[in-house]
Design an enzyme around this catalytic site. Sequence first.
Site, short mmCIF file in Angstrom:
data_model
loop_
_atom_site.label_atom_id
_atom_site.label_comp_id
_atom_site.label_asym_id
_atom_site.label_seq_id
_atom_site.Cartn_x
_atom_site.Cartn_y
_atom_site.Cartn_z
N TRP A 139 31.46 -6.75 52.59
CA TRP A 139 31.49 -6.39 51.16
C TRP A 139 30.09 -6.13 50.65
O TRP A 139 29.13 -6.47 51.34
CB TRP A 139 32.14 -7.53 50.34
CG TRP A 139 32.83 -7.00 49.11
CD1 TRP A 139 32.42 -7.13 47.82
CD2 TRP A 139 34.04 -6.24 49.09
NE1 TRP A 139 33.30 -6.48 46.99
CE2 TRP A 139 34.30 -5.93 47.75
CE3 TRP A 139 34.92 -5.76 50.07
CZ2 TRP A 139 35.40 -5.17 47.36
CZ3 TRP A 139 36.02 -5.00 49.68
CH2 TRP A 139 36.24 -4.72 48.34
N ASP A 195 25.37 -3.36 42.32
CA ASP A 195 25.69 -3.11 40.91
C ASP A 195 27.12 -3.49 40.61
O ASP A 195 27.88 -3.89 41.50
CB ASP A 195 25.43 -1.63 40.57
CG ASP A 195 26.42 -0.70 41.26
OD1 ASP A 195 26.78 -0.95 42.43
OD2 ASP A 195 26.86 0.27 40.62
N GLU A 198 29.78 -2.21 42.74
CA GLU A 198 29.74 -2.71 44.12
C GLU A 198 29.31 -1.65 45.12
O GLU A 198 29.74 -1.66 46.26
CB GLU A 198 31.12 -3.26 44.54
CG GLU A 198 31.79 -4.06 43.48
CD GLU A 198 32.98 -4.85 43.98
OE1 GLU A 198 34.04 -4.25 44.19
OE2 GLU A 198 32.83 -6.07 44.19
N GLU A 199 28.50 -0.72 44.69
CA GLU A 199 28.14 0.39 45.56
C GLU A 199 26.66 0.48 45.88
O GLU A 199 26.28 0.84 46.98
CB GLU A 199 28.59 1.71 44.91
CG GLU A 199 30.10 1.82 44.82
CD GLU A 199 30.59 3.00 44.00
OE1 GLU A 199 31.75 3.38 44.13
OE2 GLU A 199 29.79 3.53 43.20
N GLU A 423 43.66 1.03 36.27
CA GLU A 423 42.21 1.16 36.29
C GLU A 423 41.79 2.53 35.76
O GLU A 423 40.92 2.65 34.92
CB GLU A 423 41.71 0.98 37.73
CG GLU A 423 40.21 1.13 37.89
CD GLU A 423 39.81 1.04 39.36
OE1 GLU A 423 39.32 -0.01 39.75
OE2 GLU A 423 40.02 2.02 40.12
#
Length: 581
Positions: A139, A195, A198-199, A423
């Site tokens: 992750w 960030d 999550e990238e 989303e």
Amino acid sequence: MRQVLLTALSLCASVFAQSSTVDTYVTTEAPLAKAGLLANIGASGSKSEGAKAGVVIASPSNVNPNYLYTWTRDSSVVFKYIIDEFTSGADTTLLGQIQNFITAESTLQQVSNPSGTVSSGGLGEPKFNIDETAFTGAWGRPQRDGPALRATAMIGYANWLVKNTSVSNVVSTLWPMIELDLNYVASNWNQSTFDLWEEINSSSFFTTAVQHRALREGAILATTLGQTSVVSNYQTQAANLLCFLQSYWNPTGGYITANTGGGRSGRDANTHLASIHTFDPAAGCDAATFQPCSDRALSSLKVYVDAFRSIYTVNSGVASNAAVATGRYPEDSYMGGSAWFLAVAGVAEQLYDSLIVWKAQGTLNVTSTSLAFFQQFESSVAVGSYASSTATYTTLTAAVKTFADGFLAINAKYTPANGSLSEQFSRNDGTELSAADLTWSYAATLTSFNARAGIASPGWGAAGLVVPSVCQTSGGGGGGSGSAGTVAVTFNVDATTFLGEDIYITGNTDSLQNWSTDSAMILSPANYPIWSITVNVPASSDIQYKYIRKVNGAFESWESDPNNEFQSPASGTFTRNDTWR
Ligand SMILES: *[C@@H]1O[C@H](CO)[C@@H](O)[C@H](O)[C@H]1NC(C)=O
Ligand SMILES: *[C@@H]1O[C@H](CO)[C@@H](O)[C@H](O)[C@H]1NC(C)=O
Ligand SMILES: *[C@@H]1O[C@H](CO)[C@@H](O)[C@H](O)[C@H]1NC(C)=O
Ligand SMILES: *[C@@H]1O[C@H](CO)[C@@H](O)[C@H](O)[C@H]1NC(C)=O
Ligand SMILES: *[C@@H]1O[C@H](CO)[C@@H](O)[C@H](O)[C@H]1NC(C)=O
Ligand SMILES: *[C@@H]1O[C@H](CO)[C@@H](O)[C@H](O)[C@H]1NC(C)=O
Ligand SMILES: *[C@@H]1O[C@H](CO)[C@@H](O)[C@H](O)[C@H]1NC(C)=O
């Protein structure tokens, strides 16, 4: 003349129609969004089967994408809303949920995970399984906004609890959890982070902004609670963060750059979400903290919104100064890279927050930085300060209200009749996409509705802050490698303990907590009976320290005299292997 009048009348009519559309949306969607949010909280939530009590699932979707996990960020944002609803008296039935959340997070803080243990970086782990075990797959970790957002949510409750119970109750119950998160932020803010999407692994505006906020309000709470030993470190690191925060502003582009890495334009919902999550009505339109109505934040909002005008089919034909659907960032391709309900609601919220401040202050300022934002609505407007008695104030605030409602009208248009919020919604035709029933979509919708009603959550001490003239690095604290003038020292101590008993360290430096037993730092028992922690201490200095024992967080005993002592090296790392005396 007649033509002009007719146009004006029809504009008026359409504005009125939009406003009543949004009124209707607020009335019908608010209860559905709240029910949708509560359905995603364990153990009793109807869509969160398998989640422990107080655990917030990101979404019930367990395939393509699988969001059936609990993220510290999402959970904290959701509970910030719940805690604000409870402490403001808007919904007094939420107390049990809050208590469950605290219990769940106190467990999750202690779960050893791929980012570390509670004392060695594990607080930066972004997500956990919903049964409160570690998620061990690959992750983007760590994500250092989580502990800050959790501290902010809990501080809101702690402030209420001080009034409802007593200082000593908060010191012994909530404070140890809040302190773990704040110490993590104080020690690690100057390390790279993934960030909020999550990238990107670099520094991130949203993360820096929420860390700054958490330390400011943490210092205020610590003072209230008599936890004076941590206050100056929190204040020092907050000042460092405020200094660093300024570096994200891009004066040429007129926008806040979301991340220091990543190779994108940097136009990103990251930045307006940061403004609304660090809104403090008492700070007015302060630009140093990027308040929602600050000239920088408004300029940035325009640049961000405009980035989506021509790239989404659903935005075609919309006037260049009217609301459009927006997503995370224009370069996005995740799950089709479509519009996000929470990003659109966030734009509306920033604008409603601005209206709250202008109304309270009775003025609206147009600066050279915010001129382009305001010229969207009145091309002839000039730089100046407009009192509420002026026609310009009336025109601009009405236009901003219409603009804000336009964003909620877009969410309304793409919300299905049953009120469910996923989303994303398609950039091509507006149909819902990606994870269904995203908990954060519901929270973002509800907070935007509150802002529209003129309700702001409590402030956090943002008023009157001064940006230091020289930016310092963190220069102290635990975890990670040494920074300027410090060396990372690993303390290992061989100590046999019984269940509930833990080993802590305190010593003669700021980062060793100045001999405070209250803020002594807990060691990790991962290699029991060896307890360990790594702390940055000043280089080339006389370091003294002792281990102490606490039982369920309460002080039990010191090691016997004398103090442990060593000279720290000039650079590099260092290990101390001790045996409890
Ligand atoms: C504390 O809060 C509870 C729940 O809202 C309330 O019943 C109680 O009266 C409050 N006590 C005090 C001293 O404020
Ligand atoms: C650490 O702080 C300094 C000073 O503000 C800044 O230049 C640097 O980019 C920061 N690094 C990270 C990773 O936050
Ligand atoms: C993130 O960036 C830092 C600093 O460049 C680096 O040390 C770290 O290994 C990176 N983490 C990952 C997971 O790539
Ligand atoms: C530790 O003590 C020094 C000297 O009294 C003081 O300057 C510093 O602010 C203190 N730090 C903390 C974290 O309390
Ligand atoms: C407008 O500017 C004046 C002068 O700089 C300042 O005192 C006032 O607080 C500002 N008002 C707002 C709402 O920004
Ligand atoms: C709500 O409506 C949407 C769109 O029609 C649908 O996909 C979704 O399953 C519905 N949700 C529920 C709980 O019925
Ligand atoms: C400390 O102990 C570890 C093993 O527990 C060992 O690898 C290391 O060399 C020791 N360091 C010192 C300085 O004694």
